[in-house]
Design an enzyme around this catalytic site. Structure first.
Site, PDB file in Angstrom:
ATOM      1  N   HIS A  50       0.849  -1.194   0.000  1.00  0.00           N
ATOM      2  CA  HIS A  50       0.000   0.000   0.000  1.00  0.00           C
ATOM      3  C   HIS A  50       0.883   1.241   0.000  1.00  0.00           C
ATOM      4  O   HIS A  50       2.118   1.132  -0.114  1.00  0.00           O
ATOM      5  CB  HIS A  50      -0.955  -0.039   1.207  1.00  0.00           C
ATOM      6  CG  HIS A  50      -0.268  -0.306   2.521  1.00  0.00           C
ATOM      7  ND1 HIS A  50       0.651   0.569   3.077  1.00  0.00           N
ATOM      8  CD2 HIS A  50      -0.330  -1.353   3.379  1.00  0.00           C
ATOM      9  CE1 HIS A  50       1.080   0.077   4.230  1.00  0.00           C
ATOM     10  NE2 HIS A  50       0.520  -1.096   4.435  1.00  0.00           N
ATOM     11  N   HIS A  53       4.039   1.340   2.215  1.00  0.00           N
ATOM     12  CA  HIS A  53       5.210   0.700   1.617  1.00  0.00           C
ATOM     13  C   HIS A  53       5.798   1.597   0.522  1.00  0.00           C
ATOM     14  O   HIS A  53       7.020   1.700   0.375  1.00  0.00           O
ATOM     15  CB  HIS A  53       4.822  -0.648   1.000  1.00  0.00           C
ATOM     16  CG  HIS A  53       4.271  -1.651   1.964  1.00  0.00           C
ATOM     17  ND1 HIS A  53       2.959  -2.023   1.968  1.00  0.00           N
ATOM     18  CD2 HIS A  53       4.867  -2.361   2.956  1.00  0.00           C
ATOM     19  CE1 HIS A  53       2.754  -2.938   2.913  1.00  0.00           C
ATOM     20  NE2 HIS A  53       3.888  -3.155   3.532  1.00  0.00           N
ATOM     21  N   GLY A 163       9.250   1.293   8.521  1.00  0.00           N
ATOM     22  CA  GLY A 163       8.239   2.290   8.876  1.00  0.00           C
ATOM     23  C   GLY A 163       8.188   2.569  10.365  1.00  0.00           C
ATOM     24  O   GLY A 163       8.308   1.661  11.186  1.00  0.00           O
ATOM     25  N   LYS A 165       5.557   3.129  11.654  1.00  0.00           N
ATOM     26  CA  LYS A 165       4.301   2.447  12.000  1.00  0.00           C
ATOM     27  C   LYS A 165       4.550   1.285  12.960  1.00  0.00           C
ATOM     28  O   LYS A 165       3.794   1.078  13.906  1.00  0.00           O
ATOM     29  CB  LYS A 165       3.647   1.958  10.700  1.00  0.00           C
ATOM     30  CG  LYS A 165       2.653   0.840  10.804  1.00  0.00           C
ATOM     31  CD  LYS A 165       1.347   1.315  11.379  1.00  0.00           C
ATOM     32  CE  LYS A 165       0.224   0.312  11.232  1.00  0.00           C
ATOM     33  NZ  LYS A 165       0.548  -1.029  11.653  1.00  0.00           N
ATOM     34  N   ASP A 166       5.607   0.510  12.683  1.00  0.00           N
ATOM     35  CA  ASP A 166       5.978  -0.608  13.564  1.00  0.00           C
ATOM     36  C   ASP A 166       7.160  -0.130  14.416  1.00  0.00           C
ATOM     37  O   ASP A 166       8.294  -0.546  14.224  1.00  0.00           O
ATOM     38  CB  ASP A 166       6.329  -1.830  12.719  1.00  0.00           C
ATOM     39  CG  ASP A 166       5.132  -2.293  11.900  1.00  0.00           C
ATOM     40  OD1 ASP A 166       4.235  -2.931  12.463  1.00  0.00           O
ATOM     41  OD2 ASP A 166       5.063  -1.960  10.696  1.00  0.00           O
ATOM     42  N   SER A 201      -2.321  -0.176   6.713  1.00  0.00           N
ATOM     43  CA  SER A 201      -1.829  -1.491   7.108  1.00  0.00           C
ATOM     44  C   SER A 201      -2.433  -2.529   6.172  1.00  0.00           C
ATOM     45  O   SER A 201      -3.595  -2.395   5.764  1.00  0.00           O
ATOM     46  CB  SER A 201      -2.254  -1.804   8.550  1.00  0.00           C
ATOM     47  OG  SER A 201      -2.116  -3.186   8.812  1.00  0.00           O
ATOM     48  N   ARG A 203      -3.438  -5.271   6.960  1.00  0.00           N
ATOM     49  CA  ARG A 203      -4.555  -5.930   7.659  1.00  0.00           C
ATOM     50  C   ARG A 203      -5.842  -5.110   7.615  1.00  0.00           C
ATOM     51  O   ARG A 203      -6.916  -5.642   7.926  1.00  0.00           O
ATOM     52  CB  ARG A 203      -4.173  -6.208   9.113  1.00  0.00           C
ATOM     53  CG  ARG A 203      -3.139  -7.333   9.271  1.00  0.00           C
ATOM     54  CD  ARG A 203      -2.905  -7.659  10.737  1.00  0.00           C
ATOM     55  NE  ARG A 203      -2.093  -8.851  10.914  1.00  0.00           N
ATOM     56  CZ  ARG A 203      -0.781  -8.842  11.182  1.00  0.00           C
ATOM     57  NH1 ARG A 203      -0.129  -7.704  11.291  1.00  0.00           N
ATOM     58  NH2 ARG A 203      -0.127  -9.981  11.344  1.00  0.00           N
TER      59      ARG A 203
HETATM   60  P1  AMP Z   1       4.815  -5.124   6.458  1.00  0.00           P
HETATM   61  O1  AMP Z   1       4.634  -5.499   5.025  1.00  0.00           O
HETATM   62  O2  AMP Z   1       3.548  -4.813   7.165  1.00  0.00           O
HETATM   63  O3  AMP Z   1       5.723  -6.067   7.198  1.00  0.00           O
HETATM   64  O4  AMP Z   1       5.587  -3.738   6.438  1.00  0.00           O
HETATM   65  C1  AMP Z   1       6.795  -3.580   5.728  1.00  0.00           C
HETATM   66  C2  AMP Z   1       7.387  -2.254   6.094  1.00  0.00           C
HETATM   67  O5  AMP Z   1       6.464  -1.214   5.757  1.00  0.00           O
HETATM   68  C3  AMP Z   1       7.668  -2.137   7.594  1.00  0.00           C
HETATM   69  O6  AMP Z   1       8.908  -1.469   7.775  1.00  0.00           O
HETATM   70  C4  AMP Z   1       6.504  -1.322   8.063  1.00  0.00           C
HETATM   71  O7  AMP Z   1       6.786  -0.568   9.233  1.00  0.00           O
HETATM   72  C5  AMP Z   1       6.270  -0.398   6.885  1.00  0.00           C
HETATM   73  N1  AMP Z   1       4.909   0.143   6.922  1.00  0.00           N
HETATM   74  C6  AMP Z   1       3.759  -0.558   7.073  1.00  0.00           C
HETATM   75  N2  AMP Z   1       2.700   0.279   7.125  1.00  0.00           N
HETATM   76  C7  AMP Z   1       3.202   1.542   7.006  1.00  0.00           C
HETATM   77  C8  AMP Z   1       2.620   2.854   7.008  1.00  0.00           C
HETATM   78  N3  AMP Z   1       1.313   3.045   7.138  1.00  0.00           N
HETATM   79  N4  AMP Z   1       3.454   3.913   6.882  1.00  0.00           N
HETATM   80  C9  AMP Z   1       4.794   3.739   6.765  1.00  0.00           C
HETATM   81  N5  AMP Z   1       5.395   2.529   6.755  1.00  0.00           N
HETATM   82  C10 AMP Z   1       4.614   1.442   6.887  1.00  0.00           C
END
Ligand code: AMP
Length: 297
Positions: A50, A53, A163, A165-166, A201, A203
């Site tokens: 999204h 990312h 991010g 975010k985490d 997210s 999710r």
């Molecule tokens: P994930 O695919 O959820 O494991 O996330 C991959 C990377 O994208 C991680 O470093 C997350 O922190 C980052 N990320 C996920 N959602 C967001 C967001 N809303 N804003 C910025 N980074 C994000």
């Protein structure tokens, strides 16, 4: 910068060959900033990409000669009974987004294909990985630290993008890199949000329309803590009360934690300051959501 489809690698051998080819091409290109030694920017993801990312990918593109992204739903960071099997997946859509963001190489190993057969090694980060997400999801950060170490070894990036975010994950990765002298700089990227404040997210797609509206309570609670801090409140307990009072306005949100802690160590604090962080985990309609923010703007 090109907008062509990234080279897709399914194994570490393919990945290293694709990265070598991309580096050679970058070294020949007039655009290469350090032509002799092109730098690699790396964005690890679990896919279902999204605009959050995309923000990481754009930052990597702006700062690197070669951009590598991984799409891998890492089984070892999910606990028994968590949503590994139902985690949203759509690799063709992900590859289209990676092409749009001019990613050079996409590492997309088969679902259980990145770990060598019989893999028996893991990476355990200490105190910063223990509270909050570490306590709520035993083994989660062990899985994250292990796969990120494996990915760094496979990609050899100069910079890797994660991010805000985490937030706890970002602090765990920073600790991992410092403690093991891993030769990579970790870049944190601000959280991308919907217009109403909901953090993007993968999710979120599992939220019903009604629950999607209720999910903004996390952002509203963070805003309440920020307002209390701006009004002069420095007691962590009272700032946590501001979070809890706001969260209570959405009875369908089941709160796991809502705390104000040190932003780097994730440990409790005596007095809040600019380095403090508010973090929330809550379930809305059965979907587990996390969000966080600084107390200052
Ligand atoms: P994930 O695919 O959820 O494991 O996330 C991959 C990377 O994208 C991680 O470093 C997350 O922190 C980052 N990320 C996920 N959602 C967001 C967001 N809303 N804003 C910025 N980074 C994000």
């Amino acid at each position: 910068m090109t907008a062509s489809t990234p080279v897709v690698a399914a194994s570490v051998v393919e990945l290293r060959a694709a990265i070598d080819a991309a580096k050679s091409a970058a070294a020949k290109s007039a655009e290469a900033t350090r032509a002799a030694r092109p730098s690699i920017g790396f964005v690890p993801t679990m896919g279902y990409l999204h605009e959050g990312h995309a923000a990481l990918l754009r930052r990597a593109r702006a700062e690197s000669d070669v951009v590598v992204a991984s799409v891998f739903v890492n089984p070892t960071q999910f606990g028994a009974g968590e949503d590994f099997t139902t985690y949203p997946r759509d690799v063709p859509r992900d590859l289209a987004l990676l092409a749009r963001e001019a990613v050079d190489v996409a590492f997309v190993p088969p679902p259980r294909g990145f770990y060598p057969p019989g893999a028996a090694t893991s990476v355990v980060v200490g105190a910063v990985a223990e509270p909050l997400e570490g306590a709520a999801r035993p083994g989660h950060f062990r899985g994250v630290a292990t796969v990120v170490t494996m990915l760094f070894n496979a990609v050899s990036p100069a910079r890797a993008y994660f991010g805000d975010k985490d937030w706890q994950q970002l602090q765990v990765i920073k600790r991992l890199v410092r403690d093991l002298h891993l030769p990579v700089s970790i870049v944190g990227v601000p959280t991308v949000r919907e217009g109403d404040g909901l953090a993007l997210s993968s999710r979120n797609v599992r939220l019903s329309a009604a629950d999607r509206a209720k999910a903004t309570i996390l952002f509203r609670a963070l805003a309440a803590a920020r307002r209390a801090y701006a009004a002069g409140e420095r007691s962590p307990a009272k700032l946590e009360r501001a979070l809890a009072t706001e969260l209570a306005k959405e009875p369908d949100a089941v709160i796991e934690y809502a705390v104000v802690v040190d932003g780097a160590s994730l440990q409790p604090i005596v007095e809040a300051n600019a380095g403090s962080r508010a973090l929330i985990a809550a379930r809305v309609g059965g979907v587990r959501l996390i969000d966080n923010g600084a107390l200052t703007d």
